[in-house]
Design an enzyme around this catalytic site. Structure first.
Site, PDB file in Angstrom:
ATOM      1  N   GLU A 127      -9.518  -4.671  -4.119  1.00  0.00           N
ATOM      2  CA  GLU A 127      -8.794  -3.770  -3.219  1.00  0.00           C
ATOM      3  C   GLU A 127      -9.740  -2.834  -2.462  1.00  0.00           C
ATOM      4  O   GLU A 127      -9.675  -2.696  -1.238  1.00  0.00           O
ATOM      5  CB  GLU A 127      -7.800  -2.912  -4.025  1.00  0.00           C
ATOM      6  CG  GLU A 127      -6.695  -3.668  -4.715  1.00  0.00           C
ATOM      7  CD  GLU A 127      -5.468  -3.885  -3.845  1.00  0.00           C
ATOM      8  OE1 GLU A 127      -5.551  -3.628  -2.628  1.00  0.00           O
ATOM      9  OE2 GLU A 127      -4.441  -4.308  -4.397  1.00  0.00           O
TER      10      GLU A 127
ATOM     11  N   SER B  96       0.837  -1.195   0.000  1.00  0.00           N
ATOM     12  CA  SER B  96       0.000   0.000   0.000  1.00  0.00           C
ATOM     13  C   SER B  96       0.878   1.254   0.000  1.00  0.00           C
ATOM     14  O   SER B  96       1.711   1.433  -0.884  1.00  0.00           O
ATOM     15  CB  SER B  96      -0.966  -0.038   1.184  1.00  0.00           C
ATOM     16  OG  SER B  96      -1.983   0.913   1.038  1.00  0.00           O
TER      17      SER B  96
ATOM     18  N   HIS C 195      -8.077  -5.296   0.000  1.00  0.00           N
ATOM     19  CA  HIS C 195      -6.785  -4.687   0.319  1.00  0.00           C
ATOM     20  C   HIS C 195      -6.275  -5.237   1.653  1.00  0.00           C
ATOM     21  O   HIS C 195      -7.042  -5.383   2.604  1.00  0.00           O
ATOM     22  CB  HIS C 195      -7.002  -3.178   0.413  1.00  0.00           C
ATOM     23  CG  HIS C 195      -5.776  -2.347   0.480  1.00  0.00           C
ATOM     24  ND1 HIS C 195      -4.841  -2.297  -0.535  1.00  0.00           N
ATOM     25  CD2 HIS C 195      -5.329  -1.481   1.444  1.00  0.00           C
ATOM     26  CE1 HIS C 195      -3.879  -1.450  -0.209  1.00  0.00           C
ATOM     27  NE2 HIS C 195      -4.150  -0.940   0.987  1.00  0.00           N
TER      28      HIS C 195
END
Length: 515
Positions: free
Chosen positions: A322, A200, A421
């Site tokens: 995500e 990320s 995610h």
């Protein structure tokens, strides 16, 4: 040279200064090791400085403070709570795990945590390097760095060192890599075989480091897990609108006023900026890297294509859903209408195309609600499409790159999260015992979970060791090229597929990796 003064302690004498670590389950572990001077007082909002060092043997058996940040004891509904770490500005430290502090010159893995540029810590138990060190005979380093307003606020004319630019987080990470280069041999590591991996926001960091002139010779290969390379990063003038709003929230006129405030007030004002900058249908990012032309010259997606990045091996990937991480459990988004989502699509594709794009997403996911279309759009524009475009550009330039998509959905929350995610993290680290606090892992079948973790964890180890993630227990993972577009799908069955993101790729068409 190292020696053990007691069965549970280990001494190491790197150039930085003598350290006393601890033996944990057969690994030598060193925690809270400073790699730069504490960024306090007049060093708030200044580039990282070398640590002044210490005399005698420094205790390295306990983690240092995590970077100041917003915190809720109960955590969030996806990742849960991590316990309450101490927070403090003296946070420029790193942790090291090694099979032995000897002269073996093992490959080194440096981990950069994510957290939307505002949260996270390299010393969280879920980022323990123990599994990588033990299973891969690696030396693992996990770093803390400045985040939120202390790391990402661009002051420009409001500061007192305009020649240093912004991106203090990046100066921290460069300092950590220099520290690794100079000291890691004393911990049994090879300073010429360093892999940097991040997820990320940490993957954006990793990309920014790759092409950075100051990182030349410090990085051999990188792993980019779910980098949100679709973020538009501001230049100085655009960022200063946020800076002015933040100063007003703090009741300060410039850096001198900000330095007079305790960090708790600075973090609280960051929450106010969060409220001011949030937009419907967009991932919230109150603080961002700034392309200031001093510390950062290119969007991190483009950094990987610079001459400085030539010869660096790359793995890049994303999860299938995500955006479900931030939107699927939000009742406000669950109630989204087709009209709202079509209007949001129009902001990316233009009004005349919006209805057709909506219908394309509906066809790709039969039975999808407007909220599902929105989440697929956000996943594509922020994560999947920029990653695919980067892989395409690297392949065309003859750069080695391998791509993956993490597809295993979690049954938690009636399956609403899908393959969200962060879900790949415990599989990559293969340390589910350190993720007991995480609601998003509830209900995963242990045999499926553990089998996929075995495959991913060992692929990452193989890549760190050799630059090639292949190992005998998985299908052949070929480099990405613009002919086959081989992408590894990590699911209950692991499969190498051609053009796995093809539908999205064709929908968005060609473009720069960062947009």
């Amino acid at each position: 040279m190292s020696h053990s003064p007691a069965p549970d302690n280990v001494l190491v004498d790197p150039p930085a200064g003598s350290l006393r670590g601890v033996v944990e389950d057969g690994l030598a572990v060193f925690r809270g090791v400073p790699y730069a001077a504490p960024p306090v007082g007049d060093l708030r909002w200044r580039a990282a400085r070398p640590h002044p060092g210490w005399s005698g043997v420094r205790d390295a058996t306990a983690d240092g403070p995590s970077a100041p940040q917003m915190y809720r004891e109960e955590g969030d509904p996806v990742l849960g709570g991590h316990g309450s770490p101490p927070f403090g500005e003296d946070c420029l430290t790193l942790d090291i795990w090694t099979p032995a502090a000897d002269g073996a010159r093992r490959p080194v893995l440096v981990w950069i945590h994510g957290g939307g540029f505002v949260s996270g810590s390299g010393s969280l138990p879920c980022y323990s390097g123990a599994t990588f060190a033990r299973d891969g005979d690696l030396v693992v380093v996990s770093i803390n760095y400045r985040i939120g307003p202390l790391g990402y606020l661009y002051l420009g004319p409001y500061g007192d060192a305009p020649e240093e630019g912004g991106n203090h987080w990046l100066t921290d990470q460069l300092a950590a890599l220099r520290w690794v280069k100079e000291n890691i041999a004393s911990f049994g590591g090879d300073p010429d075989r360093v892999t940097v991996a991040g997820q990320s926001g940490g993957a954006v960091s990793t990309a920014a480091l790759v092409g950075h002139p100051q990182a030349r010779g410090l990085i051999r290969r990188v792993v980019l897990q779910s980098p949100p390379l679709g973020l538009e990063l501001p230049g100085p003038d655009a960022y200063l609108e946020r800076t002015a709003a933040y100063l007003e929230l703090c009741g300060a006129e410039d850096v001198h006023g900000l330095r007079a405030l305790p960090w708790q007030d600075l973090i609280a004002a960051g929450a106010g900026l969060f409220a001011q900058t949030v937009q419907w249908g967009y991932w919230p990012t109150p603080f961002l890297p700034v392309i200031d032309g001093i510390t950062l010259h290119h969007h991190p997606a483009e950094s990987l294509l610079q001459a400085e990045a030539a010869g660096i091996d790359v793995v890049i990937g994303w999860t299938r859903e995500e955006a479900n991480f931030g939107f699927a459990l939000d009742e406000g988004y669950a109630a989204a209408t087709r009209e709202q989502v079509t209007a949001r699509i129009a902001q990316t594709f233009g009004g005349p195309s919006a209805a057709g794009v909506y219908e394309a997403y509906e066809r790709a996911r039969p039975g999808s609600r407007p909220a599902d279309v929105l989440m697929d759009l956000i996943t594509d524009e922020l994560f999947r499409i920029p990653a695919v475009r980067l892989a395409e550009a690297m392949a065309e330039a003859g750069r080695p790159v391998r791509a993956y998509q993490f597809d295993l959905p979690t049954p938690a929350y009636e399956g609403r999260l899908g393959a969200a995610h962060c879900l790949e993290l415990p599989f990559v680290f293969d340390n589910f015992d350190q993720w007991r606090h995480a609601p998003f892992l509830a209900g995963l079948a242990p045999v499926v979970r553990d089998g996929l973790a075995w495959t991913m964890h060992r692929a990452w180890i193989a890549f760190v060791r050799t630059g090639d993630p292949n190992h005998p227990d998985m299908p052949a993972w070929d480099p990405y090229d613009t002919g086959t577009r081989t992408t590894m799908r990590f699911d209950s069955v692991v499969t190498a597929l051609g053009d796995l993101a093809g539908a999205s790729r064709l929908l968005f068409g060609p473009g720069r990796p960062s947009a």
